[in-house]
Design a protein around this motif. Structure first.
Motif, short mmCIF file in Angstrom:
data_model
loop_
_atom_site.label_atom_id
_atom_site.label_comp_id
_atom_site.label_asym_id
_atom_site.label_seq_id
_atom_site.Cartn_x
_atom_site.Cartn_y
_atom_site.Cartn_z
N SER A 284 61.78 6.11 73.29
CA SER A 284 60.38 5.70 73.10
C SER A 284 60.25 4.40 72.31
CB SER A 284 59.61 6.82 72.37
OG SER A 284 60.20 7.09 71.10
N LYS A 285 61.32 4.01 71.61
CA LYS A 285 61.26 2.80 70.79
C LYS A 285 61.53 1.53 71.60
CE LYS A 285 62.88 5.31 66.69
NZ LYS A 285 63.95 5.42 65.66
N TRP A 286 62.14 1.68 72.79
CA TRP A 286 62.48 0.47 73.53
C TRP A 286 62.34 0.55 75.05
CZ3 TRP A 286 66.77 0.37 76.91
CH2 TRP A 286 67.61 1.49 76.85
N VAL A 287 62.13 1.75 75.58
CA VAL A 287 61.98 1.88 77.03
C VAL A 287 60.51 1.80 77.39
CG1 VAL A 287 62.39 3.34 79.04
CG2 VAL A 287 64.06 3.28 77.19
N TYR A 288 60.19 0.85 78.25
CA TYR A 288 58.79 0.62 78.66
C TYR A 288 58.61 1.02 80.12
CZ TYR A 288 54.60 -1.86 80.18
OH TYR A 288 53.38 -2.16 80.72
#
Length: 295
Positions: A284-288
């Protein structure tokens, strides 16, 4: 057709797969879980509780194999992902004869693992190998011994792992790149973004689900590296390339300590499950995702 009839037809149609899964996957997994708590050498079977796990945790070669594999994963996965992504970006350009280039880059991944290992044995040969012959031609008096030196043997396997970066991962990256809308690049260029800025703020975020997918598969695959170490070094010299799955294989099919090998298999399963869960938690911190939500 009633809902009950539809359910029956559905179960009937999936029953071949379901039976195959129960017999050939779930069944062996449960059997190996039981065997991991047993002493089993093909002749005698006796329940010993957690003794196999305790023996492994106090065994230097177990930790050596796990350490070698961890180092391999630490370098092979980032290098492989980066190389596959760069090749995919190059092969996504709109130039003439691009299908030919894509085919050429993909071909090495089609070579069987055993054949690739034998090929790299020749390339890395300390005396007559292609690599050292080239290094000598460039003026290096004493090139590395590669697979025959404990200091460079593991590095050699990491270098060899890059042989297949133009394979499946590259194709997945290429598919991800082709799924990015040209309108996003046009909008970024109107705002003055060019080159690296466009790649960093448009390509990488839109490609992050693909990177995440390849990262998970890369970690799982690298932890299970076996063929190259088995064919090229057998775990030597001085256990410098003793990989985890190779050590598991030796315990199971050379020393016939099947209970101990089963325990190793479940330890590996727990390690891979842990890595996967951590990656999903941090995703959730880097996957868009294009819908706007992160997962």
């Amino acid at each position: 057709m009633s809902e009950r009839t539809s359910s029956r037809w559905g179960l009937a149609l999936i029953s071949p797969w379901l039976l195959g899964f129960l017999i050939f996957t779930a069944g062996p997994m449960l059997a190996s879980l039981y065997l991991s708590f047993c002493k089993y050498d093909l002749h005698t079977l006796s329940f010993v509780g957690a003794k196999n796990y305790d023996v492994l945790l106090h065994e230097p070669r177990f930790w050596k194999s796990l350490g070698n594999t961890a180092i391999y994963v630490l370098f092979a996965v980032p290098l492989g992902l980066t190389g596959s992504l760069l090749i995919a970006v190059l092969l996504n350009q709109k130039v003439k004869a691009i299908p030919i280039f894509r085919t050429l880059f993909y071909l090495p991944s089609l070579v069987p693992a055993v054949a690739s290992s034998l090929l790299w044995l020749w390339i890395l040969h300390p005396e007559n190998g292609l690599l050292n012959t080239g290094l000598k031609a460039l003026g290096m008096a004493s090139p590395p011994k590669w697979l025959q030196d404990p200091k460079t043997a593991l590095t050699s396997l990491i270098i060899m792992s890059l042989w297949g970066i133009g394979g499946g991962r590259m194709l997945i990256f290429l598919a991800g790149l082709q799924g990015i809308s040209d309108e996003l690049y046009e909008a970024a260029q109107l705002d003055g973004a060019k080159g690296w800025t466009c790649f960093r703020h448009v390509t990488l975020p839109m490609l992050s689900p693909t990177i995440f997918f390849n990262l998970i598969l890369g970690i799982i695959g690298s932890f299970q590296v076996f063929t190259s170490a088995y064919i090229m070094t057998g775990g030597g010299p001085e256990d410098s390339t003793l990989m985890y799955v190779l050590y598991l294989y030796n315990n199971a099919f050379r020393e016939f300590k099947l209970g101990k090998a089963s325990a190793m298999a479940w330890i590996l399963f727990i390690i891979l499950l842990g890595f996967t869960l951590v990656q999903f938690k941090n995703a959730s911190k880097w996957v868009y995702y294009e819908g706007g939500d992160k997962e």
